[in-house]
Write an enzyme that holds these catalytic residues in place. Structure first.
Site, PDB file in Angstrom:
ATOM      1  N   LYS A 189      31.789  33.982  32.690  1.00 45.87           N
ATOM      2  CA  LYS A 189      31.433  32.784  33.742  1.00 45.87           C
ATOM      3  C   LYS A 189      29.881  32.547  33.590  1.00 45.87           C
ATOM      4  CE  LYS A 189      32.747  29.441  36.246  1.00 45.87           C
ATOM      5  NZ  LYS A 189      33.663  28.316  35.894  1.00 45.87           N
ATOM      6  N   TYR A 234      34.193  45.138  42.140  1.00 41.29           N
ATOM      7  CA  TYR A 234      34.946  46.439  42.585  1.00 41.29           C
ATOM      8  C   TYR A 234      34.075  47.547  43.256  1.00 41.29           C
ATOM      9  CZ  TYR A 234      39.350  44.793  41.340  1.00 41.29           C
ATOM     10  OH  TYR A 234      40.713  44.069  41.178  1.00 41.29           O
ATOM     11  N   ASP A 237      47.270  40.074  35.251  1.00 36.57           N
ATOM     12  CA  ASP A 237      48.680  39.606  35.848  1.00 36.57           C
ATOM     13  C   ASP A 237      49.167  38.486  35.345  1.00 36.57           C
ATOM     14  OD1 ASP A 237      48.368  41.491  37.898  1.00 36.57           O
ATOM     15  OD2 ASP A 237      48.885  40.422  39.444  1.00 36.57           O
ATOM     16  N   ASP A 248      41.406  41.871  36.128  1.00 36.40           N
ATOM     17  CA  ASP A 248      42.301  42.072  37.036  1.00 36.40           C
ATOM     18  C   ASP A 248      43.423  40.556  37.148  1.00 36.40           C
ATOM     19  OD1 ASP A 248      43.920  43.090  39.216  1.00 36.40           O
ATOM     20  OD2 ASP A 248      42.701  41.977  40.797  1.00 36.40           O
ATOM     21  N   ASP A 260      37.746  30.402  33.428  1.00 35.23           N
ATOM     22  CA  ASP A 260      38.776  29.305  33.896  1.00 35.23           C
ATOM     23  C   ASP A 260      39.364  28.729  32.772  1.00 35.23           C
ATOM     24  OD1 ASP A 260      36.247  28.545  33.139  1.00 35.23           O
ATOM     25  OD2 ASP A 260      35.980  26.553  34.501  1.00 35.23           O
TER      26      ASP A 260
END
Ligand code: IPM
Ligand code: MG
Length: 360
Positions: free
Chosen positions: A195, A146, A255, A251, A227
């Site tokens: 990751k 970001y 959700d 983020d 993942d």
């Protein structure tokens, strides 16, 4: 207590849901003898319309001067709104990123909890929903993709875009410490998500989290690849207590976590710095498709106001009262349109606010 709150209603459903949270705060004020003073500030599209920029320095200074910020949502329809014809640094989202950075809000807490009453609204299989879940997504909020350098340019005649993902050890350490501190107050488990099989930033993340974990012998912790985490969230969400992760992964995962609570309209959030100051906002977006129709679910914003009472003002019993009031309206079967189901009563955004305010 006298509390000074900067209020940023923002765009879309923001003004509607924030008004309901203010209604509930005022009910708390009456019952427990506190005064909430509000100063309204502009951010996002509404600020672009007035000032030509999504956030003025003046608004930042006023937010800083307050004890806390209560935020609705910012932004509009990215394909039709004129705000998205502007260069990226002038768009509504740039205001949100600027205020997070300027206020140093590096720790974003997003609690995802499945109310018994909303099990029917949870899209997971019954046997998974039946087990329930109660997790805290801890998202790093002022670093990573970001905030790294980005550009789009032509390289040997080929349009090429670059976004940079950077983390230093200090940025990782401070969010990891917050994550373990919060875990100590909960079920004492941290799942650090990265990751590390591909990214250097994730390998550093893992190393620093391991160092921090040494100071918290009571906390069980594990590493999980992002993942796999996305999969585990829908397969067995009950396994999670604190989910600690970097900005972009947080983020996306938040959700996903919100959806399994029944609706993104249920997910509160707190963004904190090193002090008691915080910015409190629903995790969901501005939902321009239903804006101005008194249809939005104000619960996430109302629960964010409860987080504000708990984390900034140390008002635990007042925060408990709001949370209990939310639970109560759900037990009484009142639902906004995003969570309505057979046998429950559909109410508007403002009716939901009235019902909760009356029960604090
Ligand atoms: C969120 C939102 C923001 C983010 C957008 C509006 C920039 O999706 O708070 O999760 O990506 O952080
Ligand atoms: Mg998001």
């Amino acid at each position: 207590m006298n509390c000074n709150i900067a209020v940023i209603k923002g765009d879309g459903i923001g003004p509607e849901v924030v008004s309901e949270a203010m209604k509930v705060l005022d009910a708390v004020g009456v019952k427990y003898g506190h005064t909430f003073n509000y100063e309204q500030l502009l951010m996002g599209g509404c600020s672009i319309d007035v000032h030509g920029v999504p956030l003025t320095d003046e608004a930042v200074a006023r937010a800083k001067a307050a004890d806390a910020v209560l935020l609705g949502s910012i932004g509009g329809n990215t394909s039709t709104s004129p705000w998205y014809k502007l260069p990226p640094e002038k768009r509504p989202e740039a205001g949100l990123l600027k205020i997070r950075k300027e206020l140093g809000l590096f720790a974003n807490l997003r609690p995802a909890f499945l109310y018994n009453e909303l099990k029917g609204a949870c899209p997971l299989k019954e046997e998974i929903a039946d087990k329930g879940f109660d997790m805290m997504i801890m998202r790093e909020l002022t670093g990573g993709l970001y905030f790294g350098a980005r550009e789009t340019k032509e390289l040997d005649g080929v349009l090429t875009a670059v976004d940079t993902l950077t983390y230093n050890e200090n940025e990782i350490r401070r969010i990891a410490i917050k994550g373990f501190d919060i875990a100590m107050k909960r079920r004492k488990k941290v799942t650090s998500v990265d990751k590390a099989n591909v990214l250097d930033s994730s390998r550093l993340w893992r190393k620093i989290v391991e160092e921090v974990a040494k100071d918290y012998p009571e906390v069980t912790y594990e590493h999980m690849l992002v993942d796999n985490c996305a999969m585990q969230l829908v397969k067995d969400p009950a396994q999670f207590d604190v989910v600690l992760t970097e900005n972009m992964f947080g983020d996306i995962l938040s959700d996903e976590a919100s959806m399994i609570t029944g609706s993104i309209g249920m997910l509160a959030s707190a963004s904190l710095n090193e002090t008691k100051f915080g910015m409190y906002e629903p995790s969901g977006g501005s939902a321009p498709d239903i804006a101005g129709q008194n249809k939005a679910n104000p619960i996430a914003t109302i629960l964010s106001a409860a987080m504000m009472l708990r984390y900034t003002f140390d008002m635990d019993k007042e925060a408990d009262a709001i949370e209990a009031a939310v639970q109560q309206v759900l037990v009484e079967n009142y639902r906004t349109c995003d969570i309505v189901s057979e046998g429950t009563e559909l109410v508007s955004c403002s009716q939901m606010g009235d019902l909760i305010a009356a029960r604090v």
